[in-house]
Scaffold this active site. Structure first.
Site: not given
Length: 392
Positions: A73, A156, A184, A204-206, A244, A332
């Site tokens: 996002t 998705n 996706q 997106s990592a997840h 950071t 989502c």
């Protein structure tokens, strides 16, 4: 006694891969700020840049083109702005063109004003109408307006793959900037930003077995950069994303990206076998059932199945009680009441659309998961349908 669950919701989030967990623990153990010049800082910087290289390999992009974010996002929000330097050349876009089946993180246009966002139609399979895109690009170019085009790689909810290469070719012929939400598709399709022909893509990592809270905006050129970063600060991420960096999450992202890339050829075949068997058995066992987008090219891990006369939310709860975890549309939006905007855009009848659930597989999926889901569906769907008829 703990009951084993069949997890078929990888498009919402894929369980953390062991390799990603190990990379995160190592980064957490070492500590250090990647902007510090001492030994711990240099070690953290090494992990950060190693992950950047791994994500760049997955996307077929230069490492300097990868900007880490808190997720897709944020990556989409960073991308969807009119002012860019594309491969070192300043470009200002006047309008955003996107499809009616995009994720809500794209549909709202982010930093384009509401009047500058155009939603383009899709066909019955959920694919962007390229003729309409071409006509709108021509109209804007004739009026002296430059467009940004944002098109997802794969949906998705349905898994339907979009004609990104063709759309990018049309867009660039009219001087447009092209962004692709590849969330996706990454790790499920061969992903090469240059082969796709897009300027920017979001990851997106997840969704690929990395941690939640890490993502990236990837540019085809190291000289491509936003002229309006979201977060300004100490100059991190080449000044494009201040603050950071979350080194443990990014290290996990990199490890997951590497695993997804290395596993892709065999994994795509394995998941296609599981998914196709699942669909065939469901359609054979349960009447008034439709596989959404079945005749289109789709992700091999995704099936969207519509059950006539049922409510998806009721079916998801009933399956959950049977230890089978699936979604009703996008995770989502799963807390919202109402039909999927994706299925509505595809012209699916409301009775079918309201009974559509998504089952999505991934790296941890097994034949046992599929068999458990099939057994539960054979039992639960008639029960839910019978209760619905009695209530009516």
């Amino acid at each position: 006694m703990t009951v084993a669950r069949a997890y078929l919701d990888h498009n919402a989030t894929s369980p953390l891969r062991p390799e990603a967990r190990d990379a995160m623990i190592a980064a957490l153990t070492e500590g250090g700020n990647p902007s510090s010049v001492h030994a711990s800082g240099r070690a953290a910087r090494g992990r950060l840049e190693a992950a950047r290289g791994q994500v760049a390999r997955l996307a077929g992009a230069p490492a300097r083109g990868v900007v880490f974010t808190s997720g897709a996002t944020e990556a989409n929000t960073l991308a969807l702005h009119p002012a860019w330097d594309i491969a070192g050349h300043p470009v200002t876009c006047d309008v955003l063109l996107t499809s009616a089946v995009e994720h809500v993180a794209v549909l709202n246009g982010h930093r384009f004003g509401p009047d500058a966002v155009e939603i383009l139609p899709v066909d019955a399979m959920g694919r962007l109408d390229l003729a309409v895109l071409s006509a709108r690009l021509e109209a804007h170019a004739a009026a002296g307006r430059r467009a940004m085009v944002s098109l997802m790689l794969a949906n998705n909810e349905t898994g339907v793959i979009q004609p990104v290469v063709e759309a990018a070719r049309l867009a660039h012929a009219h001087g447009a900037v092209v962004h692709c939400d590849a969330v996706q598709g990454a790790g499920r399709l061969d992903l090469d930003i240059n082969a796709l022909g897009v300027d920017l893509l979001s990851l997106s990592a997840h969704k690929m077995g990395g941690p939640q809270g890490a993502g990236a905006l990837v540019a085809a050129s190291a000289d491509t950069r936003s002229r309006a970063p979201l977060l300004s600060g100490g100059g991190q991420e080449r000044g494009l994303r201040g603050g950071t960096q979350n080194v443990p999450a990014i290290a996990g992202f990199g490890a997951a990206a590497l695993c997804a890339l290395e596993d892709l050829p065999g994994e795509a075949f394995r998941l296609a076998h599981l998914r196709d068997g699942l669909e065939q058995e469901i359609v054979a066992a349960l009447p008034e059932t439709m596989v959404v987008g079945a005749s289109a090219a789709r992700l091999t891990n995704t099936t969207c199945i519509a059950f006539g006369g049922l409510k998806a939310e009721t079916l998801v709860i009933a399956l959950d009680l049977s230890h089978v975890l699936v979604s009703a549309g996008s995770a989502c939006s799963s807390g919202k009441v109402g039909s999927s905007h994706v299925l509505s855009a595809m012209g699916l009848e409301s009775e079918l659309a309201s009974g559509a659930i998504r089952l999505s597989l991934g790296w941890s999926s097994t034949q046992q998961d599929v068999d458990t889901a099939l057994a539960a569906l054979r039992r639960v769907v008639p029960q839910v349908r019978s209760r619905s008829l009695r209530a009516a």
